[in-house]
Design a protein around this motif. Structure first.
Motif, short mmCIF file in Angstrom:
data_model
loop_
_atom_site.label_atom_id
_atom_site.label_comp_id
_atom_site.label_asym_id
_atom_site.label_seq_id
_atom_site.Cartn_x
_atom_site.Cartn_y
_atom_site.Cartn_z
N GLN A 13 -5.02 5.99 2.30
CA GLN A 13 -4.08 4.73 2.03
C GLN A 13 -4.77 3.78 1.13
OE1 GLN A 13 -3.65 2.31 5.49
NE2 GLN A 13 -1.89 1.15 4.62
N SER A 62 0.89 -1.23 0.01
CA SER A 62 0.12 0.04 -0.09
C SER A 62 0.87 1.24 0.04
CB SER A 62 -1.02 -0.03 1.24
OG SER A 62 -0.30 0.02 2.55
N ARG A 63 0.30 2.31 -0.33
CA ARG A 63 0.97 3.64 -0.28
C ARG A 63 0.20 4.45 0.45
NH1 ARG A 63 1.73 0.88 -4.60
NH2 ARG A 63 3.56 1.19 -5.92
N THR A 64 0.53 5.24 1.30
CA THR A 64 -0.11 6.17 2.29
C THR A 64 0.29 7.85 1.92
OG1 THR A 64 -0.21 4.79 3.95
CG2 THR A 64 -0.60 7.11 4.66
N GLN A 85 -8.05 3.41 3.81
CA GLN A 85 -8.05 4.45 5.06
C GLN A 85 -8.26 5.84 4.38
OE1 GLN A 85 -4.56 6.08 7.15
NE2 GLN A 85 -5.46 4.99 8.64
N GLU A 137 4.29 0.94 1.98
CA GLU A 137 4.41 -0.42 2.93
C GLU A 137 4.66 -1.42 1.91
OE1 GLU A 137 2.58 2.90 4.61
OE2 GLU A 137 1.56 1.70 2.90
N GLN A 178 -5.63 12.02 5.76
CA GLN A 178 -4.74 10.90 5.49
C GLN A 178 -5.37 9.59 4.65
OE1 GLN A 178 -1.71 9.63 8.07
NE2 GLN A 178 -2.53 7.66 8.47
#
Length: 277
Positions: free
Chosen positions: A198, A99-101, A171, A256, A196
């Protein structure tokens, strides 16, 4: 890897590969970066992988040596290698990512650009007017969570209409900035907020459009139900052009990976070093 806004004409990858050439590898080095961002967007911790082959008889770089050498040759660009380590030959910075946040920073309370703190200029979206309706923004965010066709929230340029518009949002939170940042501006009656978000991957322009829609809800220009309707339309032309959030407030916070992908393998001394963060 930390960067402050991609340069307009030459991307971060070009600067990295130019710096790597000065390490005198025995073959050209290509960086494979986990996430590409449009101009004006920043990265707190992007990730990339590369293969480094040295001339016969020369010991391979350690992770520390590689990071130190690249940082030396990256001066004075606003790019910094935070760490480097060896990973397996099957690792890929882009395709191995779980994943990328991203975080998007909102500054409230500025009636005029001159009131933006000097250290926040081009690092946030300074919104004029009073406070945002955060409960309404959070209600709207719930409609975007999960797996959807995000065609309405994609840019009509950049990645082409052929790209699969299905994405899974893991998220989407609207929250005050960390206390040590938020309290710094209280005496000036300014507030810092963060959105934020995700996902494993995003469409081009998706985060900036989603943030822009949430801000429109917070300002009372859209209702939470309007965000659901936009999502259901599945048409990028339906998105209000003026609602897109500017690039300056967007940061890639982290990428991640699984612990197995980041496990440091046992590699013979003559093999190449792969991996960078």
């Amino acid at each position: 890897m930390e960067t402050k806004s991609d340069q307009a004409l030459v991307g971060v990858q070009n600067y990295l590969e130019k710096a790597a050439e000065k390490l005198r590898p025995s073959s050209p080095i290509k960086f494979h970066i986990s996430s590409r961002t449009d101009a004006g967007v920043h990265a707190l911790a992007n990730a990339a992988h590369l293969d480094v082959l040295r001339a016969p008889g020369k010991a391979p770089f350690t992770g520390h040596q590689l990071a130190q050498g690249l940082n030396h040759h990256l001066k004075p660009e606003p790019i910094s290698i935070l760490s480097a380590q060896r990973v397996s030959s099957t690792f890929h910075a882009r395709f191995s990512a779980l994943s990328r946040t991203y975080i998007y920073r909102l500054l409230l309370g500025c009636a005029h650009r001159s009131q933006i703190p000097v250290f926040e200029r081009d690092l946030c979206w300074a919104l004029p007017g009073g406070p945002l309706d955060v409960p309404a923004m959070r209600e709207a965010a719930q409609f975007l969570l999960g797996t959807h066709d995000f065609s309405t929230f994609r840019s009509r340029r950049g990645d082409g209409a052929a790209q699969n518009p299905l994405r899974t949002l893991l998220q989407l939170q609207v929250q005050p900035a960390p206390a040590f940042l938020a309290q710094h501006y209280l005496h000036r009656e300014l507030q810092l907020w963060e959105v934020q978000v995700q996902s494993r991957a995003f469409l081009y322009g998706q985060v900036r459009r989603m943030v822009g829609a949430l801000v429109a809800v917070g300002r009372g220009r859209l209702s939470p139900g309007h965000v659901r309707e936009l999502l259901e339309l599945k048409d990028s032309r339906a998105f209000p052009p003026s609602a897109m959030a500017p690039a300056s407030g967007l940061f890639l916070k982290s990428v991640e990976y699984s612990q197995e992908d980041l496990a440091i393998p046992s590699v013979p001394a003559e093999e190449e070093l792969r991996g960078l963060s």
